[in-house]
Design a protein around this motif. Structure first.
Motif, PDB file in Angstrom:
ATOM      1  N   GLY A 165      25.063 -28.418  -9.954  1.00 53.06           N
ATOM      2  CA  GLY A 165      23.638 -26.901 -10.056  1.00 53.06           C
ATOM      3  C   GLY A 165      24.594 -25.954  -9.998  1.00 53.06           C
ATOM      4  O   GLY A 165      24.545 -24.925 -10.257  1.00 53.06           O
ATOM      5  N   MET A 166      25.372 -26.094  -9.354  1.00 52.54           N
ATOM      6  CA  MET A 166      27.094 -24.199  -9.699  1.00 52.54           C
ATOM      7  C   MET A 166      27.035 -24.307 -11.307  1.00 52.54           C
ATOM      8  O   MET A 166      27.605 -23.053 -11.512  1.00 52.54           O
ATOM      9  N   GLY A 167      27.089 -25.221 -11.754  1.00 58.10           N
ATOM     10  CA  GLY A 167      27.745 -24.626 -13.451  1.00 58.10           C
ATOM     11  C   GLY A 167      29.461 -26.188 -13.050  1.00 58.10           C
ATOM     12  O   GLY A 167      29.914 -26.470 -12.608  1.00 58.10           O
ATOM     13  N   ASP A 168      29.013 -26.083 -14.908  1.00 61.16           N
ATOM     14  CA  ASP A 168      30.721 -27.055 -15.224  1.00 61.16           C
ATOM     15  C   ASP A 168      31.575 -26.051 -15.776  1.00 61.16           C
ATOM     16  O   ASP A 168      31.788 -24.664 -15.954  1.00 61.16           O
ATOM     17  N   GLN A 169      33.322 -26.462 -14.849  1.00 56.55           N
ATOM     18  CA  GLN A 169      34.033 -26.176 -15.266  1.00 56.55           C
ATOM     19  C   GLN A 169      34.380 -24.792 -14.667  1.00 56.55           C
ATOM     20  O   GLN A 169      34.711 -23.811 -15.843  1.00 56.55           O
ATOM     21  N   VAL A 216      24.740 -15.037 -21.734  1.00 49.85           N
ATOM     22  CA  VAL A 216      25.693 -16.531 -21.965  1.00 49.85           C
ATOM     23  C   VAL A 216      25.989 -17.482 -20.296  1.00 49.85           C
ATOM     24  O   VAL A 216      25.820 -18.669 -20.001  1.00 49.85           O
ATOM     25  N   TYR A 217      24.561 -16.170 -19.043  1.00 46.65           N
ATOM     26  CA  TYR A 217      25.069 -17.201 -17.841  1.00 46.65           C
ATOM     27  C   TYR A 217      24.216 -18.556 -18.055  1.00 46.65           C
ATOM     28  O   TYR A 217      24.947 -18.988 -16.991  1.00 46.65           O
ATOM     29  N   GLN A 218      23.345 -18.208 -18.321  1.00 49.99           N
ATOM     30  CA  GLN A 218      22.003 -19.735 -18.802  1.00 49.99           C
ATOM     31  C   GLN A 218      22.826 -21.312 -18.200  1.00 49.99           C
ATOM     32  O   GLN A 218      23.165 -21.789 -17.789  1.00 49.99           O
ATOM     33  N   GLU A 219      24.454 -21.014 -19.647  1.00 45.53           N
ATOM     34  CA  GLU A 219      24.854 -22.474 -20.100  1.00 45.53           C
ATOM     35  C   GLU A 219      26.014 -22.681 -19.327  1.00 45.53           C
ATOM     36  O   GLU A 219      26.459 -23.865 -18.506  1.00 45.53           O
ATOM     37  N   LEU A 220      26.484 -21.525 -18.429  1.00 51.95           N
ATOM     38  CA  LEU A 220      27.682 -21.386 -17.774  1.00 51.95           C
ATOM     39  C   LEU A 220      26.988 -21.682 -15.953  1.00 51.95           C
ATOM     40  O   LEU A 220      27.552 -22.867 -15.129  1.00 51.95           O
ATOM     41  N   ARG A 221      25.534 -21.409 -15.194  1.00 57.48           N
ATOM     42  CA  ARG A 221      25.228 -21.458 -14.192  1.00 57.48           C
ATOM     43  C   ARG A 221      23.990 -22.758 -14.235  1.00 57.48           C
ATOM     44  O   ARG A 221      23.320 -22.888 -13.396  1.00 57.48           O
ATOM     45  N   ASN A 222      23.948 -23.432 -15.332  1.00 58.97           N
ATOM     46  CA  ASN A 222      22.491 -24.109 -15.657  1.00 58.97           C
ATOM     47  C   ASN A 222      21.696 -24.419 -15.340  1.00 58.97           C
ATOM     48  O   ASN A 222      21.082 -24.436 -14.563  1.00 58.97           O
ATOM     49  N   THR A 223      21.139 -23.082 -15.557  1.00 60.71           N
ATOM     50  CA  THR A 223      19.738 -22.577 -14.594  1.00 60.71           C
ATOM     51  C   THR A 223      19.226 -22.279 -16.377  1.00 60.71           C
ATOM     52  O   THR A 223      18.541 -21.398 -16.872  1.00 60.71           O
ATOM     53  N   PHE A 224      18.687 -23.636 -16.215  1.00 59.81           N
ATOM     54  CA  PHE A 224      17.501 -23.784 -17.640  1.00 59.81           C
ATOM     55  C   PHE A 224      16.090 -23.906 -17.285  1.00 59.81           C
ATOM     56  O   PHE A 224      15.440 -23.788 -15.853  1.00 59.81           O
ATOM     57  N   PRO A 229      43.840 -16.219 -23.932  1.00 59.64           N
ATOM     58  CA  PRO A 229      43.343 -16.892 -24.680  1.00 59.64           C
ATOM     59  C   PRO A 229      42.973 -18.019 -24.595  1.00 59.64           C
ATOM     60  O   PRO A 229      41.792 -18.662 -24.583  1.00 59.64           O
ATOM     61  N   ASP A 230      43.447 -18.312 -23.148  1.00 62.98           N
ATOM     62  CA  ASP A 230      42.651 -19.921 -22.506  1.00 62.98           C
ATOM     63  C   ASP A 230      41.272 -20.223 -22.064  1.00 62.98           C
ATOM     64  O   ASP A 230      40.713 -21.195 -21.626  1.00 62.98           O
ATOM     65  N   ILE A 231      40.967 -18.781 -22.340  1.00 58.85           N
ATOM     66  CA  ILE A 231      39.596 -18.410 -21.953  1.00 58.85           C
ATOM     67  C   ILE A 231      38.400 -18.667 -22.900  1.00 58.85           C
ATOM     68  O   ILE A 231      38.914 -17.920 -23.628  1.00 58.85           O
ATOM     69  N   ASP A 232      37.295 -19.146 -22.326  1.00 58.98           N
ATOM     70  CA  ASP A 232      36.395 -19.948 -22.761  1.00 58.98           C
ATOM     71  C   ASP A 232      35.468 -18.543 -23.505  1.00 58.98           C
ATOM     72  O   ASP A 232      35.225 -17.349 -23.927  1.00 58.98           O
ATOM     73  N   VAL A 233      34.137 -18.335 -21.728  1.00 58.20           N
ATOM     74  CA  VAL A 233      33.696 -17.596 -21.712  1.00 58.20           C
ATOM     75  C   VAL A 233      34.397 -16.837 -20.468  1.00 58.20           C
ATOM     76  O   VAL A 233      34.179 -17.213 -19.529  1.00 58.20           O
ATOM     77  N   ALA A 234      33.565 -15.016 -20.091  1.00 59.48           N
ATOM     78  CA  ALA A 234      34.050 -14.486 -19.500  1.00 59.48           C
ATOM     79  C   ALA A 234      32.906 -13.442 -18.799  1.00 59.48           C
ATOM     80  O   ALA A 234      32.552 -12.778 -19.760  1.00 59.48           O
ATOM     81  N   PRO A 271       9.232 -26.247 -19.130  1.00 59.86           N
ATOM     82  CA  PRO A 271       8.401 -25.912 -20.543  1.00 59.86           C
ATOM     83  C   PRO A 271       7.523 -24.721 -20.138  1.00 59.86           C
ATOM     84  O   PRO A 271       6.538 -24.486 -19.419  1.00 59.86           O
ATOM     85  N   GLY A 272       7.264 -23.269 -21.603  1.00 61.64           N
ATOM     86  CA  GLY A 272       6.679 -22.539 -21.153  1.00 61.64           C
ATOM     87  C   GLY A 272       6.760 -21.102 -20.675  1.00 61.64           C
ATOM     88  O   GLY A 272       6.195 -19.816 -21.691  1.00 61.64           O
ATOM     89  N   GLY A 273       8.031 -21.507 -20.304  1.00 60.91           N
ATOM     90  CA  GLY A 273       8.778 -19.986 -20.555  1.00 60.91           C
ATOM     91  C   GLY A 273      10.005 -20.096 -21.056  1.00 60.91           C
ATOM     92  O   GLY A 273      10.704 -20.979 -22.028  1.00 60.91           O
ATOM     93  N   ARG A 274      10.853 -19.448 -21.134  1.00 63.67           N
ATOM     94  CA  ARG A 274      12.516 -18.488 -21.766  1.00 63.67           C
ATOM     95  C   ARG A 274      13.509 -18.375 -20.560  1.00 63.67           C
ATOM     96  O   ARG A 274      12.563 -17.511 -19.726  1.00 63.67           O
ATOM     97  N   TRP A 275      14.399 -18.176 -21.337  1.00 66.24           N
ATOM     98  CA  TRP A 275      16.061 -17.899 -20.403  1.00 66.24           C
ATOM     99  C   TRP A 275      15.670 -15.968 -21.058  1.00 66.24           C
ATOM    100  O   TRP A 275      14.973 -16.073 -22.156  1.00 66.24           O
ATOM    101  N   LEU A 276      16.859 -14.666 -20.201  1.00 66.19           N
ATOM    102  CA  LEU A 276      16.730 -14.017 -20.833  1.00 66.19           C
ATOM    103  C   LEU A 276      17.479 -14.000 -22.346  1.00 66.19           C
ATOM    104  O   LEU A 276      18.112 -15.266 -22.849  1.00 66.19           O
ATOM    105  N   ASN A 277      17.522 -12.967 -23.494  1.00 58.95           N
ATOM    106  CA  ASN A 277      17.478 -13.358 -24.186  1.00 58.95           C
ATOM    107  C   ASN A 277      18.513 -11.566 -25.092  1.00 58.95           C
ATOM    108  O   ASN A 277      18.324 -11.285 -24.464  1.00 58.95           O
TER     109      ASN A 277
END
Length: 409
Positions: free
Chosen positions: A55-59, A128-136, A96-101, A139-145
């Motif tokens: 729930g906090m996020g992966d890695q 990109v925050y959505q994937e980091l924190r699993n805030t999905f 270089p070893d950081i994937d996303v910041a 149905p019927g809505g969307r995330w920030l783009n």
């Protein structure tokens, strides 16, 4: 003696001593069921803990601003360190070893819809925050783009419990809410997720808007946190050291001053989880093993009695030309047959007990027990070990009996 004759004789002996046979088989059955149930609970507990942590996020690693506690290059102690959005990109470019910041703004704001008002921790974030924190989204809505970001749109994504508190049964998507007396359009509601930790508020009660929009309405370019993920979790410790080095050069503090920046690295938790559950499942397995071993001792005792009762038969077989390994094989087979009967019943009972506990109201705490292939393989390995130990001494004794003494019985 053929295999079928051995089995026929075994069942005849079991039938002649029904109570003794039942108690022996029951010990193996109970031990097997106990072992399976304990291991299933251990697997379920591990899976639930991992699910809660996701729930906090992966890695994920979260950087919090702190203040210096060591003098450095003419600067004194107690100097606050503050982040800006460019710091996140700087970390990505220099490590270089950081994937996303990505940066994260955060502030408590009042969200209103009609007569209903709620205080919510509003985050200013990038897509990109959505994937980091699993805030999905539901149905019927969307995330920030990216268009929301580029045009600084006043759109808001809200947590599922916040949506329930403000809108009730009404569909929030497309509705307009007031955020600190400024109109925002709801574009999505978060899916329900289990979250056992946070650094401000549970995501189900939070809301999120584009980072540039947050900066514009609050008039600040100072971000509250920076989030990053490593390309390889095994490099997490080395990345932390590099973060202090890079940020130390930018903000003029000693890289050894760990209070200047606080880092909550969930990768450390995953390492701890692996070690912790190795110990927990090992302990549960040990309890189950000893329970099963008690049944194995019962089988061994019975087989010693059987050897004593069948000494004349052993003597006749030896006199007729049977070798010692034939005698050992016969008693090993009988031992494993008894254990197989008890184990089969134990597997069935263990599986039924696991299924019966699926709906107990304990899922959020210890998870749901799970009869995985791993559980079945471990139980089979333990049963094989117990069967070998229970059959070895009686079979060895039977094969070493003196033929003359056996025929005198």
């Amino acid at each position: 003696m053929s295999f079928s004759n051995l089995l026929k004789e075994l069942f005849q002996n079991l039938n002649q001593q029904r109570l003794r046979s039942f108690l022996t088989i029951f010990g193996i059955m109970w031990g097997t069921a106990t072992l399976i149930l304990l291991l299933a609970f251990g697997v379920g507990f591990r899976d639930q803990t991992v699910l809660n942590m996701r729930g906090m996020g992966d890695q994920l690693a979260i950087m919090f601003p702190g203040q210096t506690t060591k003098p450095f290059q003419g600067y004194g102690i107690g100097r606050p360190i503050r982040y800006r959005e460019s710091d996140a990109q700087m970390l990505k470019n220099n490590i270089p070893d950081i994937d996303v910041a990505t940066p994260e703004y955060m502030s408590s704001m009042v969200i209103e819809y009609g007569e209903k008002r709620r205080n919510s921790s509003v985050g200013g974030v990038y897509p990109v925050y959505q994937e980091l924190r699993n805030t999905f989204e539901q149905p019927g809505g969307r995330w920030l783009n990216q268009t929301d970001v580029d045009e600084r749109r006043r759109v808001i994504f809200i947590g599922n419990r916040l949506a329930q508190n403000i809108f009730g049964e009404e569909d929030p998507v497309g509705k307009q809410v007031m955020v600190n007396n400024m109109p925002f359009t709801v574009i999505g509601v978060m899916q329900d997720k289990i979250q056992n930790s946070s650094y401000s508020q549970r995501d189900q009660d939070r809301s999120f808007i584009p980072a540039p929009t947050f900066s514009a309405i609050t008039g600040t370019d100072i971000v509250n946190n920076i989030l990053y993920t490593p390309k390889d979790p095994n490099l997490a410790d080395g990345i932390q050291d590099q973060v202090y080095e890079v940020m130390g050069r930018k903000h003029r503090f000693d890289p050894a001053d760990r209070d200047a920046i606080g880092i909550w690295d969930t990768n450390e938790f995953w390492s701890f989880i692996n070690i912790m559950f190795l110990g927990i499942n090992g302990f549960l397995g040990l309890i189950g093993f000893f329970t099963l071993a008690v049944g194995g001792i019962g089988v061994a005792n019975i087989m010693f009695v059987v050897v004593q009762e069948r000494m004349k038969e052993i003597g006749i077989r030896r006199a007729a030309g049977a070798r010692r390994h034939h005698i050992m094989a016969q008693f090993f087979l009988e031992t494993f047959a008894i254990i197989a009967i008890g184990a089969s019943a134990g597997y069935a009972i263990g599986w039924l007990l696991v299924q019966a506990t699926q709906n107990l109201p304990i899922k959020d705490f210890v998870g749901t027990p799970y009869f995985s292939p791993q559980v079945g393989i471990i139980a089979f390995a333990v049963l094989s070990l117990v069967g070998f130990a229970a059959g070895l001494l009686p079979a060895w004794r039977a094969s070493r009996l003196d033929v003359v003494e056996c025929l005198r019985k």
